[in-house]
Design an enzyme around this catalytic site. Structure first.
Site: not given
Ligand SMILES: *Cc1c(COP(=O)(O)O)cnc(C)c1O
Length: 375
Positions: A94, A165, A190, A42
């Site tokens: 998001y 992001d 993703k 961790r």
């Molecule tokens: C999916 C997503 C997140 C969150 O990510 P997780 O891996 O589901 O926790 C944040 N920002 C965007 C743009 C996303 O598509």
């Protein structure tokens, strides 16, 4: 040796020691025999998470920390804000990020500024007021593109940081650190993972004190990635360049075909000249990404039926897989403000003609359900 980013993703972060496997193996461990530099995962991660961090950090031009999910990474950045701090976020970020901001606001911890993502001047002004600018671009699900070069270069209040992001873009489409951002965040769930089989998040920074701060918060919040997820994310990332090339080419072609279809209303894709932020995107993006949002003609029920009718495209949430996915976004809890006939389409790497044939059969099979048409 300066090598192409695509070559780095394939050749980098390997042990290259005689007798060792080509891929850093999944190190499934919480604790390690003492004395040890790495005593508990961790706190210190694993060999496997280190490989992932080296691979993606280098690709973005900074040092990476990996997390158990994208939200764990996002929360690590947001939670640096002190009581009374000011956070600037998009009006419609998001939904997880919106949830964190709403919660902190309700608890009286932070003041939230909610800015239209395409109102560049509002962001430039906010840089002198807010303690953290949180940008998401291209933004989920309308694919609005923020003017990153201008916003990142704006004069700031002392100590203010800009976080981006960049999940929808990937490092092959934009490199926010080069433009002056302090933090890049990815949901590696993703495109980076790319196979819909893991949850992972990344933060990439250039500043060593920010790195140390996020490292400490990761261990305090228990947000460290697991060894198996780190292995799968690294394995997925090896092919990111090829997947993005193919998926982006497919998306550009399908956006055109959708825009010409009588079953479809507005098509939102940053590469289309009709997209509201196309001109901004042209100034700094090295591609248009592989996400398309489009409105179907007819009722929300027809829109839902189209999503159920597709047989090659997967009716599923999330995005960024080698396989195409789509969903009626307003059906997602917390996304009810999205137009009710909007489909968010994550274009994968199948043959483009098969994807188009699939969409066409779904349009044809549901056309009689186009009652109370909005056309
Ligand atoms: C999916 C997503 C997140 C969150 O990510 P997780 O891996 O589901 O926790 C944040 N920002 C965007 C743009 C996303 O598509």
């Amino acid at each position: 040796m300066a090598i192409d980013p695509a070559t780095w993703l394939i050749s980098g972060a390997r042990s290259r020691q005689p007798g060792q496997p080509l891929n850093v193996a999944p190190q499934l461990a919480s604790n390690f025999y003492l004395p040890a530099e790495r005593d508990y995962s961790r706190a210190k991660g694993t060999e496997t998470s280190e490989a992932l961090e080296l691979l993606l950090g280098t690709l973005e031009g900074g040092r990476a920390l990996s997390f158990g999910s994208g939200m764990a990474a996002a929360a690590t950045v947001l939670n640096r804000l002190d009581a009374g701090a000011i956070l600037a976020i998009p009006v419609d970020p998001y939904h997880g990020v919106r949830g964190l901001a709403d919660e902190a606001e309700a608890q009286g911890r932070w003041t939230i500024m909610r800015l239209e993502l395409d109102d560049t001047q509002a962001w430039v002004d906010a840089a002198l007021v807010a303690d953290l600018l949180w940008l998401e671009t291209p933004e989920n699900p309308l694919l609005t593109v923020a003017d990153l070069p201008r916003i990142c270069a704006a004069p700031r209040k002392l100590g203010t940081i800009v976080a981006v992001d960049s999940t929808f873009a990937t490092p092959f489409v934009q490199r926010p650190l080069d433009l002056g951002a302090d933090v890049v965040m990815h949901s590696a769930t993703k495109f980076i993972g790319g196979h819909s089989d893991l949850l992972a998040g990344l933060l990439i920074v250039t500043d060593d004190s920010l790195f140390d701060e996020f490292h400490t918060r990761r261990l305090l919040h228990g947000a460290t990635i697991g060894g198996l997820e780190a292995f799968l994310a690294t394995r997925g990332a090896r092919t990111l360049s090829m997947r993005m090339e193919k998926a982006q080419a497919n998306a550009a072609e399908l956006a055109q075909r959708l825009a010409n279809s009588t079953d479809v209303g507005e098509v939102r894709f940053p590469g289309l000249k009709t997209h509201p932020t196309h001109e901004v995107a042209r100034t700094f993006m090295q591609g248009w990404g592989a996400m398309i949002s489009f409105d179907t003609i007819g009722s929300p029920a027809r829109c839902a039926a189209i999503c159920e009718q597709v047989a090659i495209i997967n009716h599923a949430t999330s995005l960024g897989g080698v396989e195409s996915t789509m969903e009626r976004r307003a059906a997602v809890a917390g996304q009810e403000t999205i137009p009710p006939t909007l489909i968010r389409f994550s274009v994968g790497c199948e043959h483009v003609d098969d994807l188009w044939a699939d969409l066409t059969q779904a349009f044809n099979a549901t056309r009689d359900r186009a009652f109370d048409s909005q056309a």
